[in-house]
Design an enzyme around this catalytic site. Structure first.
Site, PDB file in Angstrom:
ATOM      1  N   GLU A   5     -51.419  -3.543 -81.153  1.00 36.78           N
ATOM      2  CA  GLU A   5     -50.975  -3.602 -79.765  1.00 36.78           C
ATOM      3  C   GLU A   5     -49.710  -4.445 -79.686  1.00 36.78           C
ATOM      4  O   GLU A   5     -49.270  -4.827 -78.604  1.00 36.78           O
ATOM      5  CB  GLU A   5     -52.072  -4.159 -78.863  1.00 36.78           C
ATOM      6  CG  GLU A   5     -52.561  -5.534 -79.250  1.00 36.78           C
ATOM      7  CD  GLU A   5     -52.827  -6.383 -78.037  1.00 36.78           C
ATOM      8  OE1 GLU A   5     -53.920  -6.247 -77.498  1.00 36.78           O
ATOM      9  OE2 GLU A   5     -51.936  -7.161 -77.642  1.00 36.78           O
ATOM     10  N   CYS A  20     -57.623  -3.801 -79.497  1.00 33.27           N
ATOM     11  CA  CYS A  20     -57.982  -4.357 -80.800  1.00 33.27           C
ATOM     12  C   CYS A  20     -58.678  -3.362 -81.726  1.00 33.27           C
ATOM     13  O   CYS A  20     -59.132  -3.734 -82.801  1.00 33.27           O
ATOM     14  CB  CYS A  20     -58.877  -5.581 -80.620  1.00 33.27           C
ATOM     15  SG  CYS A  20     -58.059  -6.913 -79.730  1.00 33.27           S
ATOM     16  N   ARG A  66     -64.284 -13.297 -67.121  1.00 29.16           N
ATOM     17  CA  ARG A  66     -65.672 -13.065 -67.547  1.00 29.16           C
ATOM     18  C   ARG A  66     -66.028 -11.573 -67.581  1.00 29.16           C
ATOM     19  O   ARG A  66     -66.977 -11.168 -68.254  1.00 29.16           O
ATOM     20  CB  ARG A  66     -66.636 -13.837 -66.630  1.00 29.16           C
ATOM     21  CG  ARG A  66     -66.583 -15.345 -66.884  1.00 29.16           C
ATOM     22  CD  ARG A  66     -67.593 -16.108 -66.046  1.00 29.16           C
ATOM     23  NE  ARG A  66     -68.961 -15.622 -66.218  1.00 29.16           N
ATOM     24  CZ  ARG A  66     -69.714 -15.896 -67.284  1.00 29.16           C
ATOM     25  NH1 ARG A  66     -69.247 -16.641 -68.251  1.00 29.16           N
ATOM     26  NH2 ARG A  66     -70.942 -15.417 -67.358  1.00 29.16           N
ATOM     27  N   THR A  97     -64.516  -9.464 -69.206  1.00 27.81           N
ATOM     28  CA  THR A  97     -64.291  -8.968 -70.573  1.00 27.81           C
ATOM     29  C   THR A  97     -65.575  -9.031 -71.401  1.00 27.81           C
ATOM     30  O   THR A  97     -65.647  -8.432 -72.470  1.00 27.81           O
ATOM     31  CB  THR A  97     -63.214  -9.795 -71.310  1.00 27.81           C
ATOM     32  OG1 THR A  97     -63.647 -11.160 -71.383  1.00 27.81           O
ATOM     33  CG2 THR A  97     -61.870  -9.708 -70.620  1.00 27.81           C
ATOM     34  N   HIS A  99     -65.912  -6.913 -84.148  1.00 28.31           N
ATOM     35  CA  HIS A  99     -64.642  -7.447 -83.633  1.00 28.31           C
ATOM     36  C   HIS A  99     -64.883  -8.870 -83.140  1.00 28.31           C
ATOM     37  O   HIS A  99     -65.936  -9.177 -82.588  1.00 28.31           O
ATOM     38  CB  HIS A  99     -64.124  -6.573 -82.487  1.00 28.31           C
ATOM     39  CG  HIS A  99     -62.917  -7.178 -81.820  1.00 28.31           C
ATOM     40  ND1 HIS A  99     -61.782  -7.471 -82.525  1.00 28.31           N
ATOM     41  CD2 HIS A  99     -62.697  -7.575 -80.536  1.00 28.31           C
ATOM     42  CE1 HIS A  99     -60.895  -8.020 -81.692  1.00 28.31           C
ATOM     43  NE2 HIS A  99     -61.439  -8.092 -80.486  1.00 28.31           N
ATOM     44  N   SER A 127     -60.233  -3.247 -76.018  1.00 27.38           N
ATOM     45  CA  SER A 127     -60.293  -3.288 -74.557  1.00 27.38           C
ATOM     46  C   SER A 127     -59.769  -1.995 -73.972  1.00 27.38           C
ATOM     47  O   SER A 127     -58.903  -1.334 -74.546  1.00 27.38           O
ATOM     48  CB  SER A 127     -59.472  -4.466 -74.035  1.00 27.38           C
ATOM     49  OG  SER A 127     -60.135  -5.665 -74.344  1.00 27.38           O
TER      50      SER A 127
END
Lengths: 132, 351, 388
Positions: free
Chosen positions: B81, B113, B201, B203, B236, B298
């Site tokens: 990215e 990611c 949060r 995420t 991850h 993401s």
């Protein structure tokens, strides 16, 4: 601003240390030469890839950097004698100036060398680090 | 026909910054951050390193470990990215630098990611369909966190390259994969913006946990395996805590988790994160051992792979530097040098 | 081949000459030289002008015509004029072209000049331009600067021969002392070893006071066939030796990092032509673009053995009053280094010395002098031997 071709045509040398060798006298040239200074027209020039290992012959630590290198100062510039014989001028990176010494073994790594301003082409190429 | 890994290589920059040093600048309590994120320090790229240079170093090591002729590589995908160019592929530079040009296909991937594992899947497909002999999949990043953002403690640099092939001289083979993908805006960076934004949060539960756990469960269901069948799990690692919690919820224990968990020492290398952890497991695993690899990107999605280590591992392992080579010795820098290396301020040009 | 004499010399002040353009610098120096020689413009058969980079420094190419024009020669006499470029050796090489033109019998009276206007661009542009004398593709591309090339030579000289940091500084100290006596010198200030060692690092091991400065200036000489020299002056100075040589442009390709073989070969050729040996030289102007360069120069010229340049400097061998006084003008270090003008200024100084007109810095009884002018990091060198 430079035309991209100026950088592009040297990609084989700058990425992969492709030099030349005179098969008449076995002398290796990097950057490539098109005529052998020893044999001249009797020489036979062919492509030769250097393996990127070598030894530091001398060095300086640059504090007043030229354009495009300002953010790296202070940095080490050195002359490396490659296994095979040719010598190159190159940055020595990932190394504190106080740990560098003449004769130390070094190896080639792939790094960003410079760029043609913020919007231009990025120039990649070899630099050297201490052999670890 | 088994499809798997014929070579792998990693690269992690030489420089580190400690949580304490970043916390000092922002007046934060480092212990709270270290406990909260389970991270001690992160890898910082040198001033001349970017996704392309990291990818080249990792790919060169992968070729060395594989012992293949690079002109036999038919495809190369660089997942990141933080590609240095918005337009102009990282993959062509990498292909040139490893001597794989010109008879190959190449492209850049971006999926936050998890672009690196997406690249592996593409290579598996090409190899499985016998369209290419070898495909190179790279996950690498020099990730960005805005100064002062919580991300700054974890955003790190590093990458890993995997050469995918088929046949008998595999380091490990893929038993299968399962992907879980939804449109979840947990983290993003708009074009032209220097730093990403994230949902805080948000995420966590609806993004990282939902996707990693669903992908892992989906794969185990598909293959009829359970956590007990795996010697290792690699997830991850946006921080040290998330992968441990997700693995625990899936029913894995710390012995299975710890080998692949490098975030506490190198930070979140984004597209490199799960793939560097996976390399560290391959550095240590024995033939026959089984690994569950789960990436997360993401936006959001997870790719889960079931991997079995093959016999060639012992013969190929030491043909390129192990992950441990990059963990020590490294050089610790302060925030000022960090800001300089990451070009967080404009440097004076000479008059 | 005809013998050649210098019958007139002139030089501007070397300095940051903010109010003077390139075309005026050369006219100022030229007027002095022509008046010194006592010739008229009509008598000038040709001009050879050493200039490294007017194109980059003042965005002006085609300066041979420009200079002929502003000297008042082009419109009246259409005098042939040629620009000569060999980086920092441009002046010395221009002088050699003038010598050859007269020696060949083609011309009788020729101007050899040098000029550089270096302060009309920003210092970063000036240093970039100077670095174009190095290999742009294989040295400067990778971040090498001009000082760093000489710093690498210095490092190797220190490593191989035990030359000390202090000995390097002594070159600058000596040349600043000499420069105080040269009214045209850029710096008229004595410095100490401590000053050098405490000056900012440019490219370690070299510091600011190891480096020659950025300078504007011009220098002009008038040459003629020796057989007519006495018509113009009672004190002609004869050009008895001229040697010119090249070497690889990149420092890394040289067989030695502590010998400039271009200088060695140019010197050998000049000594042979003059039928003299290094010990016969009474005074020398050498190319001390950096302190290490003077140490290399006195070795390459055969004044001292290879490796002993630092020690010789420390022992005062090269001071005025020493066995072989070097750079009585202050050299490039103190007198300044307008690159294209430097090689001509060296000749001007040697002429003053041989005519015993170097007030306050005169080397007593000097009969034979030498000028040593180097291009780049040693990719070219030109050496002249003059005799009164």
């Amino acid at each position: 601003m430079a035309a991209a071709a100026r950088f592009w045509r040297k990609i084989p040398q700058r990425y992969n240390l492709i030099g030349t060798k005179c098969s008449a006298c076995n002398k290796v040239y990097f950057p490539p030469r098109y005529i052998c200074p020893v044999c001249r027209r009797a020489g036979k020039i062919e492509e030769f890839k250097l393996d990127g290992k070598g030894e530091l012959v001398t060095y300086a630590v640059i504090y007043i950097a030229p354009r495009g290198f300002e953010s790296q100062a202070p940095y080490i510039i050195g002359i490396v004698e490659l296994d095979g014989g040719a010598r190159v001028t190159t940055q020595i990176v990932d190394c504190d100036p106080k740990d560098v010494e003449i004769g130390m073994p070094v190896k080639a790594v792939f790094r960003k060398v410079n760029e043609d301003g913020e919007s231009g082409v990025i120039y990649y190429g070899y630099k050297f680090t201490p052999m670890r | 026909m088994k499809i798997g890994i014929v070579g792998y290589g990693v690269y992690i920059p030489h420089y580190r910054i400690k949580v304490e040093e970043i916390a000092r600048v922002w007046g934060k309590n480092p212990e709270a951050i270290k406990d909260g994120l389970l991270i001690e320090e992160k890898a910082v790229p040198g001033p001349d390193e970017d996704t392309i240079t990291i990818s080249v170093e990792a790919a060169r090591y992968a070729v060395a470990r594989a012992g293949i002729d690079p002109t036999e590589i038919g495809a190369i995908y660089v997942g990141s990215e933080s590609h240095p160019y918005s337009v102009k592929p990282s993959a062509t530079t990498v292909a040139e630098a490893i001597g794989a040009t010109p008879a190959l296909t190449a492209a850049d991937y971006e999926f936050a990611c998890k672009a690196g594992t997406a690249a592996i899947q593409t290579c598996m497909g090409l190899v499985g369909a016998k369209l290419v002999k070898y495909g190179v999949a790279i996950g690498a990043d020099v990730s960005q966190g805005a100064p002062g953002d919580e991300l700054e403690y974890t955003t790190a640099a590093g990458g890993a390259a995997y050469i995918i092939g088929a046949g008998d001289s595999l380091i490990a083979n893929f038993e299968g994969f399962f992907s879980f993908t939804t449109d979840t805006p947990d983290f993003w960076r708009r074009d032209g913006q220097p730093y990403p934004r994230h949902g805080g949060r948000f995420t966590g539960k609806p993004a990282y946990f939902k996707h990693t756990i669903s992908a892992a469960k989906g794969l185990m269901e598909k293959l009829g395996t359970t956590p007990k069948d795996y010697n290792y799990i690699v997830l991850h690692q946006p921080n040290g805590k998330f992968p441990i919690r997700a693995a625990s919820e899936l029913g894995f224990n710390m012995d299975q988790i710890k080998t692949g968990l490098l975030c506490p020492k190198i930070g979140n290398t984004y597209s490199g994160s799960s793939l560097i952890g996976f390399a560290n497991v391959l550095d240590k695993a024995k033939p026959g051992e089984k690994i569950l690899l789960v990436s997360f990107g993401s936006g959001a999605g997870s790719d889960a792979f079931s991997v079995v280590v093959d016999d060639s591992i012992d013969q190929k392992r030491n043909k390129a530097p192990l992950v441990s080579h990059f963990l020590n010795p490294c050089v610790y820098i302060d925030y000022a040098i960090y800001a300089k290396y990451k070009q967080k301020f404009k440097v004076a040009t000479l008059p | 081949m005809r013998d050649v004499a210098v019958i007139g010399v002139g030089c501007t002040k070397f300095d940051e000459l903010w109010d003077t353009a390139l075309r005026q610098l050369i006219v100022d120096a030229g007027r002095k030289a022509i008046e010194d020689a006592g010739i008229t413009g009509e008598e000038i058969d040709a001009l050879y002008i050493g200039n490294m980079s007017a194109g980059r420094f003042v965005d002006q190419e085609h300066i041979a015509s420009l200079i002929s024009d502003y000297a008042g020669l082009a419109a009246s006499f259409h005098t042939p004029a040629t620009r000569v470029e060999s980086a920092c050796a441009s002046g010395g090489v221009a002088f050699r072209q003038a010598v050859m033109a007269i020696a060949s019998g083609l011309h009788d009276i020729v101007i050899a000049a040098g000029v550089e206007k270096m302060t009309d661009v920003l210092p970063s542009e000036t240093t970039f331009t100077l670095a174009t004398a190095a290999d742009q593709e294989w040295e400067t591309f990778f971040g090498a600067t001009f000082p760093s090339l000489y710093a690498m030579m210095a490092r190797r000289h220190m490593h191989d021969f035990g030359t000390t940091r202090e000995q390097l500084a002594m070159v600058a100290v000596k040349n600043h002392k000499n420069g105080c006596k040269n009214p045209n010198a850029q710096f008229q200030k004595e410095i100490t070893i401590q000053d050098v060692l405490e000056s900012p690092i440019v490219a370690d091991p070299l510091r600011l006071l190891d480096c020659s400065p950025i300078t504007d200036g011009a220098a002009v000489t008038v040459l003629c066939s020796a057989d007519i020299a006495k018509r113009y002056t009672d004190t002609p100075v004869y050009v008895v030796g001229s040697g010119h040589a090249t070497d690889t442009i990149a420092l890394h390709d040289r067989i030695s990092l502590t010998t400039l073989y271009a200088a060695v070969f140019a010197a050998r050729r000049a000594y042979q032509m003059a039928k003299i040996e290094p010990k016969d030289i009474n005074v020398a102007e050498v190319h001390d673009c950096f302190t290490i360069a003077e140490i290399l120069a006195i070795e390459d010229l055969g004044f001292v053995k290879k490796g002993e340049g630092g020690k010789a400097t420390e022992e005062g061998l090269t001071a005025i009053g020493g066995k072989i006084p070097v750079n009585p003008s202050g050299g490039l270090k103190a007198a300044g280094h307008p690159v294209g003008a430097t090689g001509i200024k060296q000749i001007v100084e040697i002429v003053y010395q041989l005519r015993e007109e170097a007030n306050g810095r005169q080397v007593k009884g000097a009969e034979i002098g030498l000028a040593h002018n180097v291009g780049g990091s040693g990719g070219s060198a030109v050496i002249h031997i003059l005799k009164r």
